[in-house]
Design an enzyme around this catalytic site. Structure first.
Site, short mmCIF file in Angstrom:
data_model
loop_
_atom_site.label_atom_id
_atom_site.label_comp_id
_atom_site.label_asym_id
_atom_site.label_seq_id
_atom_site.Cartn_x
_atom_site.Cartn_y
_atom_site.Cartn_z
N LYS A 1 0.82 -1.22 0.00
CA LYS A 1 0.00 0.00 0.00
C LYS A 1 0.86 1.28 0.00
O LYS A 1 2.06 1.23 0.26
CB LYS A 1 -0.95 -0.04 1.20
N TYR B 1 -12.30 -1.92 -4.42
CA TYR B 1 -12.88 -2.10 -3.09
C TYR B 1 -14.41 -2.00 -3.11
O TYR B 1 -15.01 -1.64 -2.09
CB TYR B 1 -12.30 -1.07 -2.12
N ASN C 1 -2.53 0.01 6.90
CA ASN C 1 -2.09 -1.29 7.40
C ASN C 1 -1.11 -1.99 6.44
O ASN C 1 -1.01 -3.20 6.42
CB ASN C 1 -3.29 -2.17 7.75
N HIS D 1 -2.26 -5.45 1.44
CA HIS D 1 -3.59 -6.03 1.21
C HIS D 1 -3.42 -7.44 0.69
O HIS D 1 -2.44 -7.75 0.02
CB HIS D 1 -4.36 -5.20 0.17
N GLU E 1 -9.57 -10.11 -8.03
CA GLU E 1 -8.50 -9.14 -7.75
C GLU E 1 -7.29 -9.35 -8.65
O GLU E 1 -6.67 -8.38 -9.10
CB GLU E 1 -8.11 -9.22 -6.26
P1 CMP Z 1 -7.64 -4.45 3.25
O1 CMP Z 1 -7.17 -5.82 3.57
O2 CMP Z 1 -7.00 -3.75 2.12
O3 CMP Z 1 -9.22 -4.51 2.97
C1 CMP Z 1 -10.06 -3.41 3.18
C2 CMP Z 1 -9.37 -2.30 3.88
O4 CMP Z 1 -10.23 -1.37 4.49
C3 CMP Z 1 -8.55 -2.85 5.04
O5 CMP Z 1 -7.46 -3.56 4.55
C4 CMP Z 1 -8.26 -1.59 5.81
O6 CMP Z 1 -7.19 -0.84 5.23
C5 CMP Z 1 -9.55 -0.83 5.61
N1 CMP Z 1 -10.42 -0.99 6.77
C6 CMP Z 1 -11.08 -2.08 7.17
N2 CMP Z 1 -11.80 -1.85 8.28
C7 CMP Z 1 -11.57 -0.56 8.57
C8 CMP Z 1 -12.02 0.30 9.61
N3 CMP Z 1 -12.86 -0.15 10.56
N4 CMP Z 1 -11.59 1.54 9.60
C9 CMP Z 1 -10.76 2.00 8.65
N5 CMP Z 1 -10.30 1.24 7.63
C10 CMP Z 1 -10.69 -0.03 7.61
#
Ligand code: CMP
Length: 140
Positions: A12, A52, A115, A118, A129
């Site tokens: 990311k 997404y 985070n 992904h 994906e």
């Molecule tokens: P990812 O695995 O990319 O899939 C969806 C993304 O949404 C997740 O990682 C986080 O980056 C984001 N995400 C999921 N839940 C939350 C949340 N409660 N608040 C903010 N971001 C979120």
């Protein structure tokens, strides 16, 4: 039952901006994944929203799209036995605060949104994906 499979990984924008994309690629290789496709690109709003789409309408959707478009990402097609599960294990829990010691999100994630990586969460998601970024001909 274990089987060879593929999954889609994204390094990311937070990771790319911090200069740890290489370290993450290295961890992926050391964990036994074969990299079948890899490309750096910048998502625009439409492409991030499409990727997404399952999260559209959730409270974090707008922030997620904003974050994912703030800078370049690296998309990877990963292959190994139990690829989806093994990549999820290496990433750790979505929220870095809950991620196990040694996982990428524990090491490099700074919030549930930022985070660091992904990964696809299921077989059907992985197909969608992988196809979102790579053609079949490209992956062989
Ligand atoms: P990812 O695995 O990319 O899939 C969806 C993304 O949404 C997740 O990682 C986080 O980056 C984001 N995400 C999921 N839940 C939350 C949340 N409660 N608040 C903010 N971001 C979120």
């Amino acid at each position: 039952m274990s089987q060879v499979g593929r999954t889609l990984a994204i390094i990311k924008p937070d990771s790319v901006a911090r200069g740890i994309a290489g370290e993450i690629v290295s961890a992926i290789e050391q964990a036994g994944f074969r990299i079948r496709g890899m490309r750096m690109l910048r998502l625009n709003r439409e492409r991030a929203e499409g990727f997404y789409a399952v999260h559209r309408g959730k409270p974090f959707f707008a922030g997620l799209v904003e974050f994912m478009t703030e800078g370049p990402v690296v998309v990877l097609a990963l292959e190994r036995e139990d690829a989806i599960l093994k990549w999820r294990e290496l990433m750790g829990a979505t929220n870095p605060a809950n991620a196990a010691e040694g996982t990428l999100r524990r090491r490099f994630g700074t919030s549930i949104q930022r985070n660091c990586v992904h990964g696809s969460d299921a077989h059907e998601t992985a197909r969608f994906e992988l196809g979102y970024f790579f053609s079949e001909a490209e992956l062989g």
